[in-house]
Design a protein around this motif. Sequence first.
Motif, PDB file in Angstrom:
ATOM      1  N   GLY A   1       0.869  -1.232   0.017  1.00 27.28           N
ATOM      2  CA  GLY A   1       0.110   0.160   0.014  1.00 27.28           C
ATOM      3  C   GLY A   1       0.828   1.394   0.084  1.00 27.28           C
ATOM      4  N   ILE A   2       2.041   1.062  -0.520  1.00 27.34           N
ATOM      5  CA  ILE A   2       2.940   2.407  -0.602  1.00 27.34           C
ATOM      6  C   ILE A   2       2.528   3.140  -1.551  1.00 27.34           C
ATOM      7  CG2 ILE A   2       5.359   3.100  -0.498  1.00 27.34           C
ATOM      8  CD1 ILE A   2       4.401   1.822   2.240  1.00 27.34           C
ATOM      9  N   LYS A   3       2.251   4.278  -1.311  1.00 20.23           N
ATOM     10  CA  LYS A   3       2.080   5.692  -2.381  1.00 20.23           C
ATOM     11  C   LYS A   3       3.378   6.363  -2.591  1.00 20.23           C
ATOM     12  CE  LYS A   3      -2.834   4.904  -1.816  1.00 20.23           C
ATOM     13  NZ  LYS A   3      -4.017   5.641  -1.759  1.00 20.23           N
ATOM     14  N   ALA A   4       4.193   6.452  -1.457  1.00 20.02           N
ATOM     15  CA  ALA A   4       5.262   7.489  -1.854  1.00 20.02           C
ATOM     16  C   ALA A   4       6.632   7.033  -1.049  1.00 20.02           C
ATOM     17  CB  ALA A   4       4.731   8.749  -1.108  1.00 20.02           C
ATOM     18  N   VAL A   5       7.658   7.149  -1.631  1.00 20.23           N
ATOM     19  CA  VAL A   5       8.952   6.636  -1.063  1.00 20.23           C
ATOM     20  C   VAL A   5       9.681   8.188  -0.900  1.00 20.23           C
ATOM     21  CG1 VAL A   5      10.967   5.616  -1.455  1.00 20.23           C
ATOM     22  CG2 VAL A   5       9.011   4.551  -2.215  1.00 20.23           C
ATOM     23  N   LEU A   6       9.896   8.355   0.249  1.00 23.13           N
ATOM     24  CA  LEU A   6      10.772   9.675   0.728  1.00 23.13           C
ATOM     25  C   LEU A   6      12.115   9.173   0.788  1.00 23.13           C
ATOM     26  CD1 LEU A   6       8.596  11.400   3.448  1.00 23.13           C
ATOM     27  CD2 LEU A   6       8.309  11.219   1.160  1.00 23.13           C
ATOM     28  N   THR A   7      13.221   9.676   0.430  1.00 22.56           N
ATOM     29  CA  THR A   7      14.438   9.158   0.373  1.00 22.56           C
ATOM     30  C   THR A   7      15.458  10.151   0.610  1.00 22.56           C
ATOM     31  OG1 THR A   7      16.208   8.022  -1.052  1.00 22.56           O
ATOM     32  CG2 THR A   7      14.661   9.166  -2.094  1.00 22.56           C
ATOM     33  N   ASP A   8      16.483   9.749   1.597  1.00 20.54           N
ATOM     34  CA  ASP A   8      17.642  10.669   1.569  1.00 20.54           C
ATOM     35  C   ASP A   8      18.276  10.531   0.341  1.00 20.54           C
ATOM     36  OD1 ASP A   8      19.588  12.045   3.400  1.00 20.54           O
ATOM     37  OD2 ASP A   8      20.950  10.159   3.029  1.00 20.54           O
ATOM     38  N   LEU A   9      19.327  11.816   0.339  1.00 20.21           N
ATOM     39  CA  LEU A   9      20.047  11.853  -1.015  1.00 20.21           C
ATOM     40  C   LEU A   9      21.250  11.275  -1.035  1.00 20.21           C
ATOM     41  CD1 LEU A   9      20.006  13.395  -3.703  1.00 20.21           C
ATOM     42  CD2 LEU A   9      21.159  15.152  -2.452  1.00 20.21           C
ATOM     43  N   ASP A  10      22.403  11.751  -0.342  1.00 20.19           N
ATOM     44  CA  ASP A  10      23.378  11.319  -0.343  1.00 20.19           C
ATOM     45  C   ASP A  10      23.989   9.924   0.143  1.00 20.19           C
ATOM     46  OD1 ASP A  10      24.698  13.367  -1.494  1.00 20.19           O
ATOM     47  OD2 ASP A  10      24.675  14.447   0.239  1.00 20.19           O
ATOM     48  N   ASN A  11      24.424   8.866  -0.626  1.00 24.31           N
ATOM     49  CA  ASN A  11      24.556   7.530  -0.151  1.00 24.31           C
ATOM     50  C   ASN A  11      23.484   6.692   0.084  1.00 24.31           C
ATOM     51  OD1 ASN A  11      27.505   7.068  -0.482  1.00 24.31           O
ATOM     52  ND2 ASN A  11      28.037   7.539   1.537  1.00 24.31           N
ATOM     53  N   THR A  12      22.121   7.151  -0.214  1.00 26.18           N
ATOM     54  CA  THR A  12      21.059   6.561  -0.372  1.00 26.18           C
ATOM     55  C   THR A  12      20.573   6.284  -2.020  1.00 26.18           C
ATOM     56  OG1 THR A  12      20.502   7.071   1.839  1.00 26.18           O
ATOM     57  CG2 THR A  12      18.758   6.299   0.398  1.00 26.18           C
ATOM     58  N   LEU A  13      20.342   7.656  -2.367  1.00 21.14           N
ATOM     59  CA  LEU A  13      19.838   7.769  -3.762  1.00 21.14           C
ATOM     60  C   LEU A  13      20.895   7.703  -4.789  1.00 21.14           C
ATOM     61  CD1 LEU A  13      17.137   7.722  -5.001  1.00 21.14           C
ATOM     62  CD2 LEU A  13      17.100  10.062  -5.315  1.00 21.14           C
ATOM     63  N   LEU A  14      21.769   8.579  -4.366  1.00 22.57           N
ATOM     64  CA  LEU A  14      23.094   8.888  -4.978  1.00 22.57           C
ATOM     65  C   LEU A  14      24.278   8.590  -4.200  1.00 22.57           C
ATOM     66  CD1 LEU A  14      22.303  12.622  -6.533  1.00 22.57           C
ATOM     67  CD2 LEU A  14      22.361  10.242  -7.955  1.00 22.57           C
ATOM     68  N   ALA A  15      25.167   7.974  -4.852  1.00 25.44           N
ATOM     69  CA  ALA A  15      26.571   8.166  -4.243  1.00 25.44           C
ATOM     70  C   ALA A  15      27.029   9.624  -3.967  1.00 25.44           C
ATOM     71  CB  ALA A  15      27.363   7.401  -4.915  1.00 25.44           C
ATOM     72  N   TRP A  16      27.438   9.987  -3.014  1.00 27.32           N
ATOM     73  CA  TRP A  16      27.618  11.354  -2.757  1.00 27.32           C
ATOM     74  C   TRP A  16      28.740  12.036  -3.667  1.00 27.32           C
ATOM     75  CZ3 TRP A  16      32.178  13.789  -1.579  1.00 27.32           C
ATOM     76  CH2 TRP A  16      33.169  12.859  -1.175  1.00 27.32           C
ATOM     77  N   ASN A  17      29.423  11.216  -4.219  1.00 30.52           N
ATOM     78  CA  ASN A  17      30.606  11.598  -4.962  1.00 30.52           C
ATOM     79  C   ASN A  17      30.230  11.426  -6.620  1.00 30.52           C
ATOM     80  OD1 ASN A  17      30.871   8.911  -5.035  1.00 30.52           O
ATOM     81  ND2 ASN A  17      33.154   8.692  -4.386  1.00 30.52           N
ATOM     82  N   ASN A  18      28.773  10.855  -6.809  1.00 27.82           N
ATOM     83  CA  ASN A  18      28.471  10.685  -8.313  1.00 27.82           C
ATOM     84  C   ASN A  18      27.250  11.411  -8.605  1.00 27.82           C
ATOM     85  OD1 ASN A  18      27.632   9.526 -10.876  1.00 27.82           O
ATOM     86  ND2 ASN A  18      27.584   7.536 -10.197  1.00 27.82           N
ATOM     87  N   PRO A  19      27.298  12.632  -8.779  1.00 21.50           N
ATOM     88  CA  PRO A  19      26.200  13.505  -9.003  1.00 21.50           C
ATOM     89  C   PRO A  19      25.212  13.225 -10.133  1.00 21.50           C
ATOM     90  CG  PRO A  19      28.151  14.667  -9.835  1.00 21.50           C
ATOM     91  CD  PRO A  19      28.683  13.371  -9.226  1.00 21.50           C
TER      92      PRO A  19
END
Length: 187
Positions: A27-45
């Motif tokens: 029943g998930i309608k939204a995924v809230l996500t952290d940015l660095d090292n979760t969604l993107l590697a902090w050093n790969n913009p």
Amino acid sequence: MPLNFLKPTYTVESVYNLSVAELKDQGIKAVLTDLDNTLLAWNNPNGTPELHAWLKEIKAAGIEVVVVSNNTWDRVEKAVSGLEVDYVAWSLKPMPRGILKVLKKQGLQKENVLMVGDQMLTDVWAAHLAGVKSVLVKQLVESDMWQTWLNRSLEKLAKKLIYSQKHPLIWHATFKEAVFARENDKN
């Protein structure tokens, strides 16, 4: 148990392992996500092809993805500019401010939202304070931005206090496995 507020609802190896079918099944309608090292590697913009494929699939299914980050507006805007996702910067995690802002703005119910992140002291704690389910993921790369070293040190200590040989931290390959493991833990 001490430090329950830091214990994630689920543990999954990567945000990319959250499949559309499994999210919809819960029943998930939204995924809230952290940015660095979760969604993107902090050093790969620019992100990876895997990230872009995951976002395309999730969005095509009508599941919202919103970045909730402690970074500055400029940093987050630049990082997500090619991803076509909404975002909240300066969210001040572990305070629930950023998560609650998204819930209100998007008209989302707490039970239909996951907060995904790679840190217990910010992402997981903020999710619990906001009343949404949390997903702890492995960090994408071993290195971090310099500001994160203190959190990582405290998190290692917290993991030792929360997890033990009898109840270890187990990373699940899929969200479905994590949900199943949690349901069996309750029994």
